[in-house]
Scaffold this motif. Sequence first.
Motif, PDB file in Angstrom:
ATOM      1  N   ASP A 141       0.882  -1.366   0.179  1.00  0.00           N
ATOM      2  CA  ASP A 141       0.088   0.044   0.111  1.00  0.00           C
ATOM      3  C   ASP A 141       0.797   1.049   0.135  1.00  0.00           C
ATOM      4  N   ALA A 142       1.970   1.162   0.365  1.00  0.00           N
ATOM      5  CA  ALA A 142       2.951   2.438   0.765  1.00  0.00           C
ATOM      6  C   ALA A 142       3.471   2.769  -0.532  1.00  0.00           C
ATOM      7  N   ASP A 143       3.663   1.656  -1.595  1.00  0.00           N
ATOM      8  CA  ASP A 143       3.955   2.056  -3.007  1.00  0.00           C
ATOM      9  C   ASP A 143       3.068   2.546  -3.654  1.00  0.00           C
ATOM     10  N   LYS A 144       1.452   1.912  -3.455  1.00  0.00           N
ATOM     11  CA  LYS A 144       0.354   2.619  -4.323  1.00  0.00           C
ATOM     12  C   LYS A 144       0.232   4.026  -3.945  1.00  0.00           C
ATOM     13  N   ASN A 145       0.418   4.305  -2.587  1.00  0.00           N
ATOM     14  CA  ASN A 145       0.165   5.891  -2.080  1.00  0.00           C
ATOM     15  C   ASN A 145       1.025   6.791  -2.672  1.00  0.00           C
ATOM     16  N   ARG A 146       2.505   6.171  -2.905  1.00  0.00           N
ATOM     17  CA  ARG A 146       3.528   6.979  -3.323  1.00  0.00           C
ATOM     18  C   ARG A 146       3.244   7.267  -4.796  1.00  0.00           C
ATOM     19  N   ILE A 147       2.827   6.300  -5.488  1.00  0.00           N
ATOM     20  CA  ILE A 147       2.346   6.582  -7.154  1.00  0.00           C
ATOM     21  C   ILE A 147       1.194   7.233  -7.007  1.00  0.00           C
ATOM     22  N   LYS A 148       0.270   7.195  -6.503  1.00  0.00           N
ATOM     23  CA  LYS A 148      -0.794   8.237  -6.593  1.00  0.00           C
ATOM     24  C   LYS A 148      -0.353   9.540  -6.085  1.00  0.00           C
ATOM     25  N   ALA A 149       0.200   9.824  -4.996  1.00  0.00           N
ATOM     26  CA  ALA A 149       0.960  11.125  -4.542  1.00  0.00           C
ATOM     27  C   ALA A 149       1.560  11.947  -5.607  1.00  0.00           C
ATOM     28  N   GLU A 150       2.322  11.142  -6.454  1.00  0.00           N
ATOM     29  CA  GLU A 150       3.152  11.637  -7.626  1.00  0.00           C
ATOM     30  C   GLU A 150       2.367  11.872  -8.810  1.00  0.00           C
ATOM     31  N   ALA A 151       1.428  11.130  -9.003  1.00  0.00           N
ATOM     32  CA  ALA A 151       0.464  11.325  -9.996  1.00  0.00           C
ATOM     33  C   ALA A 151      -0.526  12.478  -9.970  1.00  0.00           C
ATOM     34  N   TYR A 152      -1.139  12.670  -8.709  1.00  0.00           N
ATOM     35  CA  TYR A 152      -1.790  13.685  -8.525  1.00  0.00           C
ATOM     36  C   TYR A 152      -0.735  15.050  -8.693  1.00  0.00           C
ATOM     37  N   THR A 153       0.062  15.103  -8.117  1.00  0.00           N
ATOM     38  CA  THR A 153       1.071  16.260  -8.426  1.00  0.00           C
ATOM     39  C   THR A 153       1.393  16.656  -9.803  1.00  0.00           C
ATOM     40  N   ILE A 154       1.754  15.495 -10.623  1.00  0.00           N
ATOM     41  CA  ILE A 154       2.031  15.678 -12.131  1.00  0.00           C
ATOM     42  C   ILE A 154       0.719  16.165 -12.851  1.00  0.00           C
ATOM     43  N   ARG A 155      -0.274  15.649 -12.388  1.00  0.00           N
ATOM     44  CA  ARG A 155      -1.536  15.921 -13.214  1.00  0.00           C
ATOM     45  C   ARG A 155      -1.932  17.579 -12.936  1.00  0.00           C
ATOM     46  N   ALA A 156      -1.866  17.821 -11.460  1.00  0.00           N
ATOM     47  CA  ALA A 156      -1.869  19.235 -10.993  1.00  0.00           C
ATOM     48  C   ALA A 156      -0.988  20.207 -11.918  1.00  0.00           C
ATOM     49  N   TYR A 157       0.227  19.799 -11.877  1.00  0.00           N
ATOM     50  CA  TYR A 157       1.114  20.527 -12.507  1.00  0.00           C
ATOM     51  C   TYR A 157       1.120  21.060 -13.759  1.00  0.00           C
ATOM     52  N   ALA A 158       0.741  19.905 -14.733  1.00  0.00           N
ATOM     53  CA  ALA A 158       0.370  19.907 -16.022  1.00  0.00           C
ATOM     54  C   ALA A 158      -0.820  21.001 -16.167  1.00  0.00           C
ATOM     55  N   TYR A 159      -1.797  20.655 -15.313  1.00  0.00           N
ATOM     56  CA  TYR A 159      -3.017  21.698 -15.864  1.00  0.00           C
ATOM     57  C   TYR A 159      -2.778  23.120 -15.173  1.00  0.00           C
ATOM     58  N   SER A 160      -1.968  23.195 -14.302  1.00  0.00           N
ATOM     59  CA  SER A 160      -1.703  24.494 -13.978  1.00  0.00           C
ATOM     60  C   SER A 160      -0.817  25.559 -15.137  1.00  0.00           C
ATOM     61  N   TYR A 161      -0.340  24.736 -16.078  1.00  0.00           N
ATOM     62  CA  TYR A 161       0.352  25.486 -17.149  1.00  0.00           C
ATOM     63  C   TYR A 161      -0.717  25.691 -18.099  1.00  0.00           C
ATOM     64  N   LEU A 162      -1.522  24.684 -18.539  1.00  0.00           N
ATOM     65  CA  LEU A 162      -2.444  24.771 -19.552  1.00  0.00           C
ATOM     66  C   LEU A 162      -3.360  25.633 -19.337  1.00  0.00           C
ATOM     67  N   VAL A 163      -3.789  26.036 -17.968  1.00  0.00           N
ATOM     68  CA  VAL A 163      -4.976  26.761 -17.963  1.00  0.00           C
ATOM     69  C   VAL A 163      -4.239  28.365 -18.140  1.00  0.00           C
ATOM     70  N   GLN A 164      -3.176  28.499 -17.795  1.00  0.00           N
ATOM     71  CA  GLN A 164      -2.440  29.886 -17.669  1.00  0.00           C
ATOM     72  C   GLN A 164      -2.125  30.036 -19.430  1.00  0.00           C
TER      73      GLN A 164
END
Length: 501
Positions: A141-164
């Motif tokens: 589960d620790a690995d799953k949570n790690r992957i989730k945390a990074e995937a959420y951050t990547i998605r937010a990062y990408a959208y933060s540029y696209l919307v600007q």
Amino acid sequence: MKKILIFAVLTAVLIAPGCKKDYLQTQPTNQVALEEVFSNTTNATAVLNGIYAYMFTRTTTTTSNAQGKPGVGGILLGIDFMGEDLHQAAATWFTSTGEGNYQAARNDTHASNIYYWRTFYRMINNANYLLEYIDAASGPDADKNRIKAEAYTIRAYAYSYLVQFYATRYIAGAPNNQLGVPLVLKVADVAMPRVSVEQVYTQIISDLDKAIALNLTSKLNKTHADVWVAKGLRARVALTMQDYPNAIKYAKEVIDGGRYPLMSQADYQSGFNNNNLSEFMWCAMPTTEQGDTFGSFYAQIAYNANTTYMRGTPKMINKALYDQIGTNDVRKKMWEPSPTAANFPLPTTAFTRRAYMSRKFSVKTVGDPSLGDTPWMRSAEMHLILAEAYARSGQTALAQAALFALVSKRDLTAVQSTKTGTALVDEIMVNRRVELWGEGFRYLDLKRLNLPLDRTIANVPNYVSTSVAEVTTIPAGDPRFLFLIPRDELNANPNIGPQNP
């Protein structure tokens, strides 16, 4: 959106960690089953690593030649060329890829425009696969949570540029119901309509809050996002939204966490090229095998990168900005007003010297002509966010102290500012322009603050006609600050809605 999604699986599978050719080849590349790719957390981690590799990889397609576009780093350079502080003495990369002369933003078939859209949506699509399939994978589960945390951050990062890029600026207190970009949040999302700017920012915040809640405090290396990167991005987005309480909260949490202290003055002069530098929070870390001699970030900006482009086209700072740097400030040493063979040695006589040329970025190793670790986020930005948010919310004493925490590291003789009001904000913004020069912030700052572009006071007037095609001024709020939706997307997605004005 269909064209983007066609490549989503292949991008995730093919861009694996290690050498560029470390592909998962257990089946033909167009037949790799999703069950196999996401069957366990080890394979899912390979997909995650592939996203990070894609973030520093130069790619080309039939519609977008990206010679000068080394992943996200190429985008950050491009948007800095859209400001008034980063100059060069010839057209080449500055205008031929369309950013400096504002052709890329306003041309819906321009290769650079397509590149920006495609890069961030491919990151989003691959993050979506991880978020959708990781719970069913075998592994801790620790690995799953790690992957989730990074995937959420990547998605937010990408959208933060696209919307600007592809929407008008966010205005605090306004409805912000102007069209943003499509929200692609699931693997099955195809041909999605544009949603409002408010909805995009709501999703960005939701993703970052989820990443922060997962509290990923350790990571393999600085290419990976951790909780501090998620908090740093949360602070950055809050500043863009003029949400100063949250900008303060999250910037302060990063600073107080102490994980990424500010660099020493010696480190500051070492070339901004190494993930071991203490204030590098998040960065690309290509190896020599993964590097791209003529298409890397450092091939575009390092003063000693031994490429045709850099030998003939050094980068320069706006003299008007340089003149505002204190005499004893280490940042004054990052540019040379009158370079000579004695005060600005270069690898060979083939290199050109120009007034106010930069030495901020250098290559990482002598043996590689253009290798370096590209910064995506530094803790210095957090100090600047904190100072600006305090100042713009009327907390003068705290703003002065926050600014001094940064400036005192750059100038050992500095004294704390006593300025107030607009004068204090202006001082913070000058420090922001100097500190983050070449790292992809000035265009975004002009847009978020509704400021005009003014290159008329630049130190390179003789180069304006060739390097920016006479684009010297753009009024605040001008449509040229808004990217057009790429024509490929308009043609492929019947639900995208109207083109930007």
